[in-house]
Enzyme design. Structure first.
Site, PDB file in Angstrom:
ATOM      1  N   SER A  11       0.817  -1.228   0.000  1.00 55.49           N
ATOM      2  CA  SER A  11       0.000   0.000   0.000  1.00 55.49           C
ATOM      3  C   SER A  11       0.847   1.272   0.000  1.00 55.49           C
ATOM      4  CB  SER A  11      -0.945   0.023   1.204  1.00 55.49           C
ATOM      5  OG  SER A  11      -0.210  -0.106   2.414  1.00 55.49           O
ATOM      6  N   ASP A 186      -0.504   7.312  10.193  1.00 51.33           N
ATOM      7  CA  ASP A 186      -1.296   6.378  11.010  1.00 51.33           C
ATOM      8  C   ASP A 186      -0.373   5.350  11.656  1.00 51.33           C
ATOM      9  OD1 ASP A 186      -0.473   4.866   8.892  1.00 51.33           O
ATOM     10  OD2 ASP A 186      -2.471   4.286   8.197  1.00 51.33           O
ATOM     11  N   HIS A 189       1.610   4.309   7.334  1.00 48.60           N
ATOM     12  CA  HIS A 189       1.636   4.950   6.016  1.00 48.60           C
ATOM     13  C   HIS A 189       2.235   6.350   6.117  1.00 48.60           C
ATOM     14  CE1 HIS A 189      -1.447   1.794   5.536  1.00 48.60           C
ATOM     15  NE2 HIS A 189      -0.847   1.652   4.362  1.00 48.60           N
TER      16      HIS A 189
END
Lengths: 237, 237
Positions: A11, A186, A189
């Protein structure tokens, strides 16, 4: 045709074309010389990456060797096996072997391509507790900074063993006081500042491999090369 | 393999992968379904674009038809012939014919590809005087909003004539009070808000052509489709 730079990862790669993202910044940097190709797969670990590698890259008969490939996995492998992210966990030894197999695959396919391994970033455990992906009544984070560090270390070992470049993001980021909030949104990320770190480190590694904006061929005339008195002269070939 | 969306244009396209840029936003939007390919050439007009079109796109035998191509020229064609940007000027009639020829080229090569013409943005003449590219003692801007509007109108006429999509950016932006500073950073190039307008308009046009994120095939399993109890099941094919 323009050479490609592939960004292969999880991600943190998939979202790298968001505002201020490191992927978009690379595309902007190489805007007239290379195509930056996004191959980020949210949630993926090296076990899954290995299963899909043939589908991630164009068949070799359809395209020339890319300039470079970044391989940026480990953040999901390092999920703790007994927490809610356990289905993404890959044991450390297997992570190393998977990463070796990915590098092997790339080197076999494109012996001249620059491969850059990127370690997982550090983890801010407090923020992981504040931003869990699923209900997490355990009060324990699904990732720890220590575990991420072990995977980072193995990533560097693989780079060393294979003779490819590596970016030790785990260490690099922690050198900055307040990295937890400055670089991570977070706990995992990247913020815009965190994205900037990755962008600058990738550019630095590429430069060490002599993949440099200033020396890459530009496929079509730049405005400053065009003679205002006879613009079409530049387009005669 | 993933289908492509080409962005073909001048500097407003070339810089579209900067922070908050419309190109990067498209790449982010289609991150798992399509590759957004940057083909922006700073300073180019349709006359020069026509000369290079064969080099801009991959040879047809090397790749499948792209999903879409945005064609975003006119801001340089519309430079006034007797000002410092005169070497970039293209007469209005020739602009129309060049744009028709570009659309023709794309339609011949890829009959099924969605083509979206984008008009030049409006011009804030005051800002052009404050941000000239070269010393400009004349006190007159090298571009005017009125001229840009004439080219925008021809761009829409070409789209109508060829039966392809168009985005009337010139009109759209001027509907917003304070567009001069809100959408343009130097009277010509886009601010982040201006980039957002282009991104949203492109997404809207793609949607009208049924190129929609939600219905495009995803090439590899999404995290939410992967069974946490048996992740490898998703990778069996």
């Amino acid at each position: 045709m323009r050479p490609k730079i592939y960004l292969f990862g999880d991600s943190i790669t998939e979202e790298s074309f968001g505002d201020g993202g490191w992927g978009a910044s690379l595309a902007n940097h190489f805007s007239r010389t290379g195509d930056v190709v996004l191959r980020g797969y949210s949630g993926y670990n090296t076990r899954w990456a290995l299963k899909v590698k043939e589908k991630v890259f164009s068949p070799p008969e359809r395209e020339d060797a890319p300039l470079a490939v970044t391989v940026f996995f480990g953040a999901n492998d390092a999920c703790l096996p007994d927490r809610y992210g356990g289905f993404q966990h890959v044991p450390l030894d297997e992570y190393k072997h998977n990463l070796l197999a990915i590098v092997d695959f790339l080197k076999n396919r494109w012996p001249s391509t620059c491969i850059i391994l990127i370690t997982p970033p550090p983890i801010d455990e407090d923020a992981r507790l504040q931003h869990p992906y699923v209900d997490n009544p355990s009060g324990l984070p699904e990732r720890t900074n220590e575990a991420a560090g072990s995977y980072a270390k193995q990533c560097l070992a693989v780079a060393e063993e294979c003779g490819v470049s590596a970016i030790d993001l785990w260490t690099k980021m922690q050198q900055f006081p307040g990295w937890q909030k400055a670089y991570l949104r977070d706990g995992l990320h990247l913020t815009q500042s965190g994205n900037k770190v990755v962008f600058e480190e990738v550019i630095k590694q590429l430069r060490e491999e002599e993949i440099i904006l200033e020396t890459l061929p530009v496929d079509l005339p730049l405005l400053e090369e065009i003679d205002p008195k006879d613009p079409l002269k530049s387009f005669k070939n």
